[in-house]
Design a protein around this motif. Sequence first.
Motif, PDB file in Angstrom:
ATOM      1  N   LEU A  65      -4.599  16.102   0.331  1.00 49.82           N
ATOM      2  CA  LEU A  65      -3.833  16.490  -1.047  1.00 49.82           C
ATOM      3  C   LEU A  65      -4.146  14.734  -1.355  1.00 49.82           C
ATOM      4  N   MET A  66      -2.973  13.511  -1.113  1.00 48.50           N
ATOM      5  CA  MET A  66      -2.324  12.408  -0.843  1.00 48.50           C
ATOM      6  C   MET A  66      -3.998  12.053  -2.229  1.00 48.50           C
TER       7      MET A  66
ATOM      8  N   CYS B 232      -6.190  13.521  -4.138  1.00 47.37           N
ATOM      9  CA  CYS B 232      -6.059  13.579  -5.929  1.00 47.37           C
ATOM     10  C   CYS B 232      -5.137  12.714  -6.780  1.00 47.37           C
ATOM     11  N   LEU B 233      -3.785  12.506  -5.078  1.00 49.64           N
ATOM     12  CA  LEU B 233      -2.835  12.590  -6.639  1.00 49.64           C
ATOM     13  C   LEU B 233      -3.046  11.164  -7.319  1.00 49.64           C
ATOM     14  N   SER B 234      -2.447  10.674  -8.518  1.00 40.57           N
ATOM     15  CA  SER B 234      -3.129   9.793  -8.964  1.00 40.57           C
ATOM     16  C   SER B 234      -1.566   8.421  -8.332  1.00 40.57           C
ATOM     17  N   ALA B 235      -2.146   6.931  -9.566  1.00 38.52           N
ATOM     18  CA  ALA B 235      -1.518   5.980  -8.962  1.00 38.52           C
ATOM     19  C   ALA B 235       0.160   6.457  -9.502  1.00 38.52           C
ATOM     20  N   ALA B 236       0.529   6.964 -10.093  1.00 33.96           N
ATOM     21  CA  ALA B 236       2.040   7.699 -11.213  1.00 33.96           C
ATOM     22  C   ALA B 236       3.027   7.718  -9.709  1.00 33.96           C
TER      23      ALA B 236
ATOM     24  N   SER C 250      -8.721   2.724   2.278  1.00 34.25           N
ATOM     25  CA  SER C 250     -10.380   2.987   0.719  1.00 34.25           C
ATOM     26  C   SER C 250     -10.153   2.802  -0.271  1.00 34.25           C
ATOM     27  N   LYS C 251      -8.666   3.611  -0.723  1.00 33.41           N
ATOM     28  CA  LYS C 251      -8.091   3.630  -1.506  1.00 33.41           C
ATOM     29  C   LYS C 251      -8.577   2.642  -3.362  1.00 33.41           C
TER      30      LYS C 251
ATOM     31  N   GLN D 156       1.465   0.547  -3.201  1.00 28.72           N
ATOM     32  CA  GLN D 156       1.965   0.516  -1.892  1.00 28.72           C
ATOM     33  C   GLN D 156       2.345   1.461  -0.520  1.00 28.72           C
ATOM     34  N   PHE D 157       2.258   1.280   0.698  1.00 25.96           N
ATOM     35  CA  PHE D 157       2.949   2.298   1.537  1.00 25.96           C
ATOM     36  C   PHE D 157       2.490   2.288   2.427  1.00 25.96           C
TER      37      PHE D 157
END
Lengths: 163, 214
Positions: free
Chosen positions: B58-59, B61-65, B90-91, B97-98
């Motif tokens: 799921l994560m 497919c979430l955009s950079a926003a 791999s992004k 940031q994470f």
Amino acid sequence: MGTVFVTVGSTSFDDLIESVTSVESVQTLKACGYERLVLQVGRGSLLPSADICPHISLEAFRFKNSIAEDIKRADLVISHAGAGSCLEALGAGKPLLVVVNDKLMDNHQLELARQLNMDSHLLYCTCRTLTETLRTMDLSVLQPFLPGQPKLFANFLDKALGV
Amino acid sequence: MALLMGLVLAVFVVGLSLIIRVYVVVKAGSKCRPGTEGSVAVLAVAGSGGHTTEILRLMECLSAAYTPRHYVLADTDKMSEDKIHNFEGSKQHSDSQFIIHRIPRSREVQQSWSSSVISTLKALWYSVPLVFRLRPDVVLCNGPGTCVPLCAAGLLLGILGMKKVLIVYVESICRVHNLSMTGKILYTISDYFFVQWSSLKDKYPKSIFLGRIV
């Protein structure tokens, strides 16, 4: 050379290992054109050695970090009903026969396997009916299992959150 | 006697206003649009094994926003951390940031009910300060027991009027006819509740069904 990969996941399922390595099962597999049998036996008490089935090439191991490679090389996957194993085999596009452990009653994992069987994505049997199922199964009735679409989720969330 | 009556009345009033407050906070979800004010801070709850794989799908497919992305793991979970590092590494937009956080696991598989309650309270003890510090816009979760204390902490931020935290729940694909225990608990307080089989949508009308999404 046709390969069958049998997986029991992170648990144990000795009945399945015993059934699939029985003389009748092995003969049926041979008759169907399978010549190699790879077993992932998990925590089970049975770890068959290569020489117990003289008519088929047999390998057995307990765990690997990833069974993706074994699934990829298989022409048929025989699996316990665990969701992870089922989804991994279907995701790789392999024909899948799920063997239900009828000693585990009320296992919620069965819910998914049952539904996927109703939707013709996999075949379904118990240890008792395994040989019979192998003999009569028709893999051509299986429908491909398309991957889920997380993009739909992302689009929905973007809209709802105003992104 | 009068004192007792007063006490009962007071408890009743406090209880009722709390219920009304929770109702108002949950109802406010549809009007809460953090994306219109810039980036959306996400707190994703990673469970063990299959749950983590699904949440990362799921994560992905979430955009950079959606940044920053906070991942919360149960402290007995060793595999998820590697999975998250691999995934984030791999992004393409690797500048975003994470951060990985750990809390005690609230419930091991097959743990008994009574001891689950105690370990959930312990997990709540760690979840509240974490969520109050991070103040995410969204809590995203999909079923591991660790979701419950984190969502409760998010709800508490809303009840106290400090911040509306959107609770987004995605029920595992394994659930065809019945919700998981976590799903049943979070159905009432989540703002967006996704199911992946139409039979569940029929049973739980508030849920959102988009087909299989993982």
